[in-house]
Design an enzyme around this catalytic site. Structure first.
Site, short mmCIF file in Angstrom:
data_model
loop_
_atom_site.label_atom_id
_atom_site.label_comp_id
_atom_site.label_asym_id
_atom_site.label_seq_id
_atom_site.Cartn_x
_atom_site.Cartn_y
_atom_site.Cartn_z
N CYS A 2 0.82 -1.21 0.00
CA CYS A 2 0.00 0.00 0.00
C CYS A 2 0.86 1.27 0.00
O CYS A 2 1.92 1.33 0.61
CB CYS A 2 -0.93 0.09 1.20
N ARG A 27 3.81 -0.12 -4.94
CA ARG A 27 3.56 -0.67 -3.60
C ARG A 27 2.24 -1.42 -3.50
O ARG A 27 1.94 -2.05 -2.49
CB ARG A 27 3.56 0.46 -2.57
N TRP A 76 -2.80 -2.63 -1.72
CA TRP A 76 -2.43 -4.03 -1.91
C TRP A 76 -3.21 -4.76 -0.85
O TRP A 76 -2.92 -4.66 0.35
CB TRP A 76 -0.92 -4.19 -1.71
N ASN A 102 -1.69 2.00 5.85
CA ASN A 102 -0.81 0.99 5.29
C ASN A 102 -0.38 0.10 6.45
O ASN A 102 0.05 0.61 7.48
CB ASN A 102 0.41 1.69 4.65
N GLY A 103 -0.52 -1.21 6.31
CA GLY A 103 -0.14 -2.11 7.40
C GLY A 103 -1.27 -3.08 7.71
O GLY A 103 -2.19 -3.25 6.90
N GLU A 487 17.89 -16.73 -8.33
CA GLU A 487 17.45 -15.38 -8.70
C GLU A 487 16.86 -15.39 -10.12
O GLU A 487 15.83 -14.76 -10.38
CB GLU A 487 18.62 -14.39 -8.58
N LYS A 491 13.10 -14.24 -11.06
CA LYS A 491 12.86 -13.15 -12.01
C LYS A 491 11.84 -13.60 -13.05
O LYS A 491 10.93 -12.86 -13.41
CB LYS A 491 14.14 -12.73 -12.74
N GLU A 494 8.14 -14.44 -11.37
CA GLU A 494 7.34 -13.38 -10.76
C GLU A 494 6.74 -12.42 -11.78
O GLU A 494 5.70 -11.83 -11.53
CB GLU A 494 8.14 -12.63 -9.70
N HIS A 510 17.07 -36.67 -7.78
CA HIS A 510 16.42 -37.12 -6.54
C HIS A 510 14.92 -36.83 -6.56
O HIS A 510 14.28 -36.76 -5.52
CB HIS A 510 17.11 -36.49 -5.32
N LYS A 609 6.01 -4.01 -3.91
CA LYS A 609 7.46 -3.78 -3.84
C LYS A 609 8.00 -3.90 -2.42
O LYS A 609 9.05 -4.45 -2.19
CB LYS A 609 7.75 -2.39 -4.40
C1 F6R Z 1 11.93 -9.92 -6.18
C2 F6R Z 1 11.97 -8.94 -5.12
C3 F6R Z 1 11.69 -9.40 -3.75
C4 F6R Z 1 12.52 -8.61 -2.72
C5 F6R Z 1 12.08 -9.00 -1.31
C6 F6R Z 1 12.90 -8.28 -0.26
O1 F6R Z 1 12.21 -9.36 -7.43
O2 F6R Z 1 12.16 -7.78 -5.35
O3 F6R Z 1 11.89 -10.77 -3.61
O4 F6R Z 1 13.88 -8.89 -2.93
O5 F6R Z 1 10.74 -8.69 -1.14
O6 F6R Z 1 12.71 -6.91 -0.33
P1 F6R Z 1 13.71 -5.90 0.34
O7 F6R Z 1 15.01 -6.03 -0.37
O8 F6R Z 1 13.09 -4.56 0.16
O9 F6R Z 1 13.84 -6.30 1.77
#
Ligand code: F6R
Length: 614
Positions: A2, A27, A76, A102-103, A487, A491, A494, A510, A609
């Site tokens: 949010c 967000r 969100w 937010n929260g 990673e 990528k 997601e 396995h 985010k």
């Molecule tokens: C994936 C991504 C998330 C963040 C995770 C941690 O692309 O961005 O997996 O890496 O939510 O977020 P931060 O780094 O803000 O603690």
């Protein structure tokens, strides 16, 4: 999660709110809304389900909404499905209190039951409506004013919140309260701004005040006053935000993600500069945020983070253990925070976070501090909760990252961890000062090498367009390459919604190998000379079961080309640091898969985010 904005001043509020919400859309983006007041009039509340565009259209870009004081929200969903009714702002029936949040209010049901007994009705499924009506209840019961009503609510609610609230009797004023969820306040001339994050108000001001946990503020045009829970005024220092406005704009790219991928060479160079703290090739105590003495004494490193930041830890583990010979435990913050485990007081905990607000990472940091463990935060957002609470901080120089899928912040975090490994290696006498300097020279070559890797992007775009309709893909590698796979897999899944999994190559047989069918895409990362043959064997095993093989390797490892259907090369570099290069084509693949599938790259479904709830 949010995003909150607020504005009070002399100009029209709605366009400012919408502009801020646009910057905060990363967000949360399942619904949005604004409440704007014109003088003493009741606020006009306008909400829309879906992306912010719907709200912009409804309000004609804010132009049709009269008033110079208002609050806005992009959501969100946590409590209640995405809908116009559940969208914020939420109001009391008599419009006495209107607010955004937010929260998560954990005890919302208990509070709601009490308010229902007191005669309140509820129209939404949200915890926010409960918070707003609780504030209204205390405001009317004690009649001591907004700060008192907020303080009483804060004592009563459990959970996390950033709240921005307007009261009928206080035109032109916005009251805010904070616990755990981020919130900043900007003041410029006769205006004041509220936001969940700096980019939302960067167009208007750089003069920022940070509101701390369990604090409140009264925001008026050109002025802000902070209060603690007892209602005492808290003096605050103004900070000047360094990020520039262009950094938060797309700058000609179609998506923020692509822009941020291209920013990586600059980000790496700036982050290295930060660690060198003015020297040419030695990582200073001040630059790194931790002393040689501390690194020498450390018995163990805990590296704790979530998501991609956790993947940084996984990759860094190999570098730290090899270069600095220090045992490194990499933990998911969401697991670590609740685990009952013996903690080593002589360890150092490194937490990694872009936003500095990730709830689980923050909780893990606090757990370490309570146990008397020294903490170092590798964090991108100055003034964030993690940056403020850690014993010391290394600020990565990624600048504002807007795309939900991280790219440049991941890369900057990796660089910070390399520097930590080199510094620890020298401090602990595992490598000499000269070797340390040589490693520094090597990481200085990363920006140019990333540029070269990005230059190959058209081939990746072509490949993605051919394979974009697949349903599954596997990423396999050993050692450091496995960390890169984690990673790369994240990528792709997601943002393109292709189901992907990262596997330690030796583990395939396995169980996972039973999933391989004709044309299943298997992407192998093969950059570690000692392990290439082993991974190739695993790739052959899946090839003989019908897999289509892609190999990611460094120039020079031509053996990979003979065993794969499509090969991606990255420039050669000391193998410790190859993750910084090998991840780039995987970021690009994820991006191009998502574009080819017609998806919203910067705002993938269900994600936000900054994950400020657990
Ligand atoms: C994936 C991504 C998330 C963040 C995770 C941690 O692309 O961005 O997996 O890496 O939510 O977020 P931060 O780094 O803000 O603690």
């Amino acid at each position: 999660m949010c995003g909150i904005v607020g504005f009070t001043g002399t100009k029209k509020a709605a366009p400012v709110l919408l502009n801020g919400l646009e910057k905060l859309e990363y967000r949360g983006y399942d619904s949005s809304g604004i409440a704007v007041r014109d003088g003493e009039n009741n606020p006009v509340v306008i909400k829309a389900k879906g992306k912010l565009e719907a709200l912009v259209e409804k309000t004609n870009g804010g132009e049709t909404v009269v008033g110079s004081c208002g609050i806005g929200h992009t959501r969100w969903a946590t409590h209640g499905e995405p809908s116009e009714t559940n969208a914020h702002p939420h109001v009391t029936a008599d419009m006495n209190v209107v607010g955004v949040h937010n929260g998560i209010i954990e005890n919302f049901q208990e509070l709601k039951d009490k308010l229902i007994r007191k005669g309140y009705d509820f129209y939404s499924d949200t915890d926010t409506e409960v918070a707003i009506k609780t504030i209204d209840y205390y405001y009317k019961k004690y009649k001591v004013g907004p700060i008192d009503a907020l303080a009483k609510t804060m004592v009563r609610v459990r959970g996390s919140y950033a709240l921005a609230v307007m009261f009928k009797d206080y035109p032109g004023q916005i009251f805010v309260a904070r616990k755990e969820s981020p919130m900043i306040i900007g003041v410029e001339d006769d205006s004041a701004y509220i936001a969940s994050d700096v980019p939302a108000i960067m167009n208007y001001t750089r003069n920022i005040y940070y509101i701390d946990n369990l604090e409140m503020a009264c925001v008026k045009p050109g002025e802000v006053v902070f209060y603690n829970l007892d209602g005492d005024v808290v003096p605050k220092e103004k900070k000047v935000a360094e990020w520039n406005v262009e950094a938060a704009e797309k700058g000609g790219y179609e998506h923020f993600m692509m822009k941020e991928i291209h920013e990586q060479p600059r980000v790496v160079a700036d982050t290295i500069r930060r660690g060198l703290g003015g020297t040419v090739d030695s990582i200073t105590d001040e630059g790194m945020g931790i002393t040689d003495e501390d690194l020498k004494k450390a018995s163990l490193l805990y590296v704790v983070a979530c998501g991609s930041a956790y993947h940084v830890g996984m990759a860094a583990q190999y570098v730290l253990e090899d270069i600095a010979n220090i045992s490194t435990r990499v933990e998911l913050a969401s697991e670590f925070r609740y685990r009952k485990l013996p903690l080593d007081k002589n360890a150092i905990m490194v937490v990694i976070s872009q936003s500095g607000e990730t709830a689980d990472t923050l909780a893990a940091l606090r757990k370490a501090k309570e146990a008397g463990i020294r903490t170092l935060a590798i964090v991108n957002v100055e003034g964030s909760s993690i940056a403020r609470e850690a014993d010391s901080v290394f600020l990565t120089q990624a600048g504002p990252e807007i795309a939900v899928a991280t790219t440049k912040a991941y890369t900057a975090q990796l660089i910070a961890m390399y520097m930590l490994a080199i510094k620890a290696g020298v401090a602990r006498g595992v490598i000499s000062g000269e070797e340390g300097a040589r490693y520094v020279e090597e990481i200085k070559s990363i920006p140019t090498k990333i540029e070269k890797t990005i230059d190959d992007k058209e081939r990746l775009q072509w490949f993605a367009s051919k394979f974009s309709n697949i349903t599954d893909a596997f990423f396999i590698g050993r050692g450091l390459d496995y960390a890169v796979c984690m990673e790369g897999s994240l990528k792709m899944k997601e943002i393109s919604y292709v189901h992907t999994e990262a596997y330690a190559a030796g583990e395939l047989k396995h169980g996972t190998i039973s999933l391989i069918e004709e044309n299943t895409l298997v992407i192998g990362v093969l950059t570690q000379a000692e392990l290439i043959e082993k991974t190739i064997s695993n790739m052959k095993e899946v090839k003989s079961r019908g897999a289509y093989l892609v190999g990611v390797t460094s120039y020079g490892n031509y053996v990979v080309e003979d065993s794969t259907d499509f090969t991606i090369y990255v420039p050669a570099i000391d193998e410790h640091f190859v993750a910084s290069l090998a991840v780039v084509p995987l970021q690009l693949l994820g991006y191009y898969f998502a574009v080819a599938r017609g998806l919203d790259v910067d705002k993938p479904r269900n994600l936000a985010k900054s994950v400020t709830v657990e």
